[in-house]
Motif scaffolding. Structure first.
Motif, mmCIF file in Angstrom:
data_model
loop_
_atom_site.group_PDB
_atom_site.id
_atom_site.type_symbol
_atom_site.label_atom_id
_atom_site.label_comp_id
_atom_site.label_asym_id
_atom_site.label_seq_id
_atom_site.Cartn_x
_atom_site.Cartn_y
_atom_site.Cartn_z
ATOM 1 N N PRO A 27 0.838 -1.208 0.000
ATOM 2 C CA PRO A 27 0.000 0.000 0.000
ATOM 3 C C PRO A 27 0.866 1.248 0.000
ATOM 4 C CG PRO A 27 -0.682 -1.550 1.711
ATOM 5 C CD PRO A 27 0.628 -2.046 1.187
ATOM 6 N N VAL A 28 0.423 2.278 -0.709
ATOM 7 C CA VAL A 28 1.170 3.528 -0.817
ATOM 8 C C VAL A 28 0.335 4.681 -0.281
ATOM 9 C CG1 VAL A 28 2.323 5.151 -2.362
ATOM 10 C CG2 VAL A 28 2.440 2.704 -2.824
ATOM 11 N N LEU A 29 0.913 5.444 0.629
ATOM 12 C CA LEU A 29 0.316 6.671 1.129
ATOM 13 C C LEU A 29 1.127 7.840 0.598
ATOM 14 C CD1 LEU A 29 -0.155 5.622 4.867
ATOM 15 C CD2 LEU A 29 -1.842 5.481 3.040
ATOM 16 N N HIS A 30 0.448 8.857 0.107
ATOM 17 C CA HIS A 30 1.145 10.032 -0.404
ATOM 18 C C HIS A 30 1.186 11.115 0.661
ATOM 19 C CE1 HIS A 30 1.792 8.823 -4.530
ATOM 20 N NE2 HIS A 30 0.594 8.259 -4.497
ATOM 21 N N HIS A 31 2.360 11.710 0.824
ATOM 22 C CA HIS A 31 2.497 12.822 1.755
ATOM 23 C C HIS A 31 3.155 13.986 1.032
ATOM 24 C CE1 HIS A 31 2.479 14.308 5.966
ATOM 25 N NE2 HIS A 31 3.204 15.225 5.357
ATOM 26 N N PRO A 32 2.532 15.172 1.071
ATOM 27 C CA PRO A 32 3.102 16.327 0.366
ATOM 28 C C PRO A 32 4.334 16.870 1.070
ATOM 29 C CG PRO A 32 1.187 16.996 1.633
ATOM 30 C CD PRO A 32 1.253 15.495 1.737
ATOM 31 N N VAL A 33 5.208 17.477 0.285
ATOM 32 C CA VAL A 33 6.335 18.212 0.847
ATOM 33 C C VAL A 33 5.921 19.666 1.032
ATOM 34 C CG1 VAL A 33 8.052 16.685 -0.160
ATOM 35 C CG2 VAL A 33 7.255 18.667 -1.466
ATOM 36 N N ASP A 148 5.066 7.865 0.206
ATOM 37 C CA ASP A 148 5.686 8.519 -0.946
ATOM 38 C C ASP A 148 5.643 10.027 -0.730
ATOM 39 O OD1 ASP A 148 6.493 9.488 -3.384
ATOM 40 O OD2 ASP A 148 5.100 8.298 -4.576
ATOM 41 N N ALA A 149 6.818 10.617 -0.533
ATOM 42 C CA ALA A 149 6.925 12.066 -0.336
ATOM 43 C C ALA A 149 7.747 12.672 -1.470
ATOM 44 C CB ALA A 149 7.557 12.378 1.016
#
Length: 326
Positions: A27-33, A148-149
């Protein structure tokens, strides 16, 4: 079940951590920079003791450092709830060891957590349950997953099933095997999913997080199962850092035959084991005490700092990359 807190709802809305896809089985979680492309992360492990053993004091300093760095999220390296994990999703230990301890505004950010061996002593499925996010929206815990950042990817690995002694000689403390049986198949699948995800990754920086150490000079030492099965994959795929807890100390060890760095951040509460046993790799830093770690990232620069319980920077390490040659 408690209703979602206002802060929890705000965190969920602001970060929008949504499961968007699966990367090679994980599973992939996206996190903004941040708007300037930078990222600030705190790393803490082995903490959940209802505020005792200086957990609350470390938490206060974690909050101050989080404010100074404008932290984006927190990584937990496992053993989140002592001594025997959670008994269920309504266990008061979740609030008494997490929500009621890490109260600083700067820490009202996502917490991405792996399981430790003490977590497996309880109802392990409760820590993985999304119902906990209804109590505190910061909490995300899965067995193995990716954050994923953008230029950096964080690969979280469930290492407890690798350690054979937990299942063959549990010393009278059973481990929750639901979801990992048969163990050999689970381990093989975890390794394949991680290798496939690393192969597919185009991130500038690649970090792998697990609870158990690959290299450590403290009481638990190296984990042979990880040295034999996990480390070759990390080296083959140019992983920059392997980050763990388990040993209740702070460590930085460099591989002698590969650029990978081994970092231990397990000083969230009970510490001071009084054990030091060097291994063959290069020891850059060892602190047998309480504290935590930070990571400050841009596309071409990584700065790692280790902090004491009083906020003193005990060790700092900087790495750079020529992004045009990657």
């Amino acid at each position: 079940m408690a209703a979602p807190t206002a802060v929890g709802l705000i965190v969920l809305a602001e970060i929008a951590v949504l499961l968007s896809h699966v990367l090679a089985g994980l599973p992939v979680l996206h996190h903004p920079v941040k708007s300037d492309g930078s990222l600030s992360v705190l790393v803490i492990g082995d903490w959940g003791r209802r505020g005792t053993f200086n957990q609350s004091t470390v938490a206060d300093q974690l909050g101050r450092t989080g404010e100074d760095l404008s932290v984006d999220f927190v990584v937990s390296t496992g053993d989140n709830f002592y001594d025997n994990g959670l008994t269920g999703v309504e266990d008061a230990a979740f609030i008494e060891s997490f929500s009621g301890v890490y109260t600083a505004q700067s820490l009202r950010k996502p917490w991405y957590s792996v399981l430790g061996n003490h977590d497996y002593r309880g109802d392990v499925l409760s820590q993985l349950s999304p119902l906990l996010r209804e109590i505190d929206g910061r909490w995300t815990c899965m067995r193995s997953f990716v954050v994923d950042a953008e230029t950096a990817q964080f690969f979280f690995v469930d290492t407890t099933p690798f350690v054979e002694s937990y299942w063959t000689n549990p010393d009278g403390v059973p481990h929750d095997s639901r979801g990992i049986s048969p163990r050999e198949n689970y381990i093989a699948t975890t390794l394949k999913d991680l290798e496939d995800a690393l192969t597919s990754s185009h991130a500038t920086w690649k970090f792998v997080i697990g609870h158990h150490a690959i290299r450590s000079v403290s009481i638990h030492g190296d984990t042979p199962e990880l040295v034999n099965h996990l480390l070759p994959i990390l080296k083959a795929h140019d992983v920059d850092l392997y980050i763990n807890g388990h040993d209740h100390c702070l460590e930085h060890i460099s591989s002698n035959d590969n650029p990978i760095q081994f970092l231990t951040s397990g000083g969230g509460s009970k510490a001071w084991r009084g054990v030091y046993t060097p291994n063959e790799d290069k020891l850059r830093f060892f602190y047998d005490g309480q504290g935590f770690m930070s990571m400050e990232l841009t596309q071409d620069r990584l700065e790692v700092s280790f902090y004491s319980i009083t906020g003193e920077i005990l060790h700092r390490w900087i790495a750079t990359k020529d992004i045009y040659s990657i």
